[in-house]
Design a protein around this motif. Structure first.
Motif, PDB file in Angstrom:
ATOM      1  N   UNK A  67       1.074  -0.943   0.159  1.00  0.00           N
ATOM      2  CA  UNK A  67       0.172  -0.101   0.082  1.00  0.00           C
ATOM      3  C   UNK A  67       0.505   1.185   0.327  1.00  0.00           C
ATOM      4  N   UNK A  68       0.230   1.637  -0.673  1.00  0.00           N
ATOM      5  CA  UNK A  68       1.405   3.924  -0.878  1.00  0.00           C
ATOM      6  C   UNK A  68       0.739   4.285   0.568  1.00  0.00           C
ATOM      7  N   UNK A  69       1.956   4.930   0.898  1.00  0.00           N
ATOM      8  CA  UNK A  69       2.007   5.294   1.801  1.00  0.00           C
ATOM      9  C   UNK A  69       2.091   6.905   2.147  1.00  0.00           C
ATOM     10  N   UNK A  70       2.027   8.063   2.936  1.00  0.00           N
ATOM     11  CA  UNK A  70       2.502   9.183   2.666  1.00  0.00           C
ATOM     12  C   UNK A  70       2.790   9.514   4.328  1.00  0.00           C
ATOM     13  N   UNK A  71       3.722  10.225   4.552  1.00  0.00           N
ATOM     14  CA  UNK A  71       3.745  10.557   6.538  1.00  0.00           C
ATOM     15  C   UNK A  71       5.429  11.838   5.793  1.00  0.00           C
ATOM     16  N   UNK A  72       3.848  12.575   7.087  1.00  0.00           N
ATOM     17  CA  UNK A  72       4.961  13.966   7.180  1.00  0.00           C
ATOM     18  C   UNK A  72       5.437  14.343   8.219  1.00  0.00           C
ATOM     19  N   UNK A  73       6.561  15.426   7.624  1.00  0.00           N
ATOM     20  CA  UNK A  73       8.037  15.605   8.799  1.00  0.00           C
ATOM     21  C   UNK A  73       7.389  17.596   9.784  1.00  0.00           C
ATOM     22  N   UNK A  74       7.460  17.547  10.174  1.00  0.00           N
ATOM     23  CA  UNK A  74       7.748  18.725  11.296  1.00  0.00           C
ATOM     24  C   UNK A  74       7.607  20.076  11.043  1.00  0.00           C
ATOM     25  N   UNK A  75       8.239  19.552   9.127  1.00  0.00           N
ATOM     26  CA  UNK A  75       8.432  21.402   7.858  1.00  0.00           C
ATOM     27  C   UNK A  75       6.791  21.239   7.089  1.00  0.00           C
ATOM     28  N   UNK A  76       5.889  19.820   7.315  1.00  0.00           N
ATOM     29  CA  UNK A  76       5.250  19.960   7.112  1.00  0.00           C
ATOM     30  C   UNK A  76       4.573  21.270   7.251  1.00  0.00           C
ATOM     31  N   UNK A  77       4.418  21.029   8.845  1.00  0.00           N
ATOM     32  CA  UNK A  77       3.882  21.392   9.898  1.00  0.00           C
ATOM     33  C   UNK A  77       3.862  22.846  10.029  1.00  0.00           C
ATOM     34  N   UNK A  78       5.196  22.714   9.540  1.00  0.00           N
ATOM     35  CA  UNK A  78       6.125  24.694  10.327  1.00  0.00           C
ATOM     36  C   UNK A  78       5.942  25.337   8.816  1.00  0.00           C
ATOM     37  N   UNK A  79       5.708  24.651   6.898  1.00  0.00           N
ATOM     38  CA  UNK A  79       4.983  25.297   6.145  1.00  0.00           C
ATOM     39  C   UNK A  79       3.690  25.749   6.087  1.00  0.00           C
ATOM     40  N   UNK A  80       2.639  24.548   6.818  1.00  0.00           N
ATOM     41  CA  UNK A  80       1.628  25.165   6.817  1.00  0.00           C
ATOM     42  C   UNK A  80       1.481  26.170   8.090  1.00  0.00           C
ATOM     43  N   UNK A  81       2.193  26.882   9.025  1.00  0.00           N
ATOM     44  CA  UNK A  81       1.960  27.558  10.250  1.00  0.00           C
ATOM     45  C   UNK A  81       2.272  29.006   9.338  1.00  0.00           C
ATOM     46  N   UNK A  82       3.244  28.395   8.372  1.00  0.00           N
ATOM     47  CA  UNK A  82       3.722  29.696   7.722  1.00  0.00           C
ATOM     48  C   UNK A  82       3.707  30.733   6.902  1.00  0.00           C
ATOM     49  N   UNK A  83       2.702  29.161   6.052  1.00  0.00           N
ATOM     50  CA  UNK A  83       1.378  30.355   4.631  1.00  0.00           C
ATOM     51  C   UNK A  83      -0.040  30.392   5.264  1.00  0.00           C
ATOM     52  N   UNK A  84      -0.116  29.972   6.226  1.00  0.00           N
ATOM     53  CA  UNK A  84      -1.308  30.093   7.813  1.00  0.00           C
ATOM     54  C   UNK A  84      -1.218  32.262   7.570  1.00  0.00           C
ATOM     55  N   UNK A  85      -0.206  32.218   9.183  1.00  0.00           N
ATOM     56  CA  UNK A  85       0.529  33.428   9.182  1.00  0.00           C
ATOM     57  C   UNK A  85       0.302  34.239   7.924  1.00  0.00           C
ATOM     58  N   UNK A  86       0.949  33.268   7.318  1.00  0.00           N
ATOM     59  CA  UNK A  86       1.186  35.049   5.767  1.00  0.00           C
ATOM     60  C   UNK A  86       0.270  35.758   5.544  1.00  0.00           C
TER      61      UNK A  86
END
Length: 189
Positions: A95-114
């Motif tokens: 099964x193909x799976x995905x796993x996010x790193x902490x950088x995913x959350x950091x990028x999401x927070x930065x885009x949201x803050x911007x």
């Protein structure tokens, strides 16, 4: 009818605020959990984003210039493509799976803050709101488009028995049994 419209818009705003808060909480608690990837799960957010853009454009009755669409869409695409780099795609038990790193959350927070900072500073005129919506839509398309490319690359490496062949799960490059790092992208195998 005209007197009811502002009340309806307030209710819609509150509903979307609650959905947003629940989404943030869900994202924070689940961003590091592996999840199954499918073409449907990658393209559904793109479709929802495009529908949201179309509906919002209809209600706000503001049509941004082509230059704004191209510029903000391009910025969003670039952000999404870079952001997708924080998502690891791999095969587990066929099964193909995905796993996010902490950088995913950091990028999401930065885009949201911007986007929030720009909205607050500019007092949210329709042109700014539409520009941010175009950027957001571009970000979703860029991120999920690149993850879909990674998904298809990894999916193509799975043989009939469901095991991954000798390919990097990040970029799909060939690997040997003794490689610890990919020779093409440099990521740990």
């Amino acid at each position: 009818m005209a007197a009811i419209f502002p009340i309806i818009m307030k209710i819609v705003s509150v509903v979307f605020l609650v959905i947003f808060i629940l989404s943030v909480v869900l994202l924070i608690f689940t961003f590091r959990k592996p999840r199954k990837v499918s073409v449907f799960s990658l393209f559904l957010p793109i479709v929802i984003s495009l529908i949201t853009f179309a509906v919002f454009s209809f209600f706000i009755n503001y049509k941004p210039s082509i230059a704004v669409l191209v510029l903000m869409g391009g910025i969003g695409l670039c952000i999404g493509i870079v952001w997708s780099g924080a998502t690891r795609i791999y095969v587990e038990n066929g099964t193909v799976k995905s796993l996010n790193s902490i950088w995913y959350l950091v990028a999401w927070g930065a885009v949201f803050a911007l986007t929030q900072m720009i909205s607050i500073i500019t007092q949210r005129p329709p042109s700014i709101v539409m520009a941010l919506l175009v950027m957001s839509t571009g970000t979703i398309i860029g991120m999920n488009g690149r993850i879909a490319k990674k998904y298809l690359s990894v999916r193509s490496t799975v043989n009939a028995s469901g095991e991954a062949s000798s390919r990097c799960s990040h970029c799909g490059a060939a690997k040997t049994g003794s490689d610890v790092f990919c020779r093409k992208c440099g990521r740990k195998l």
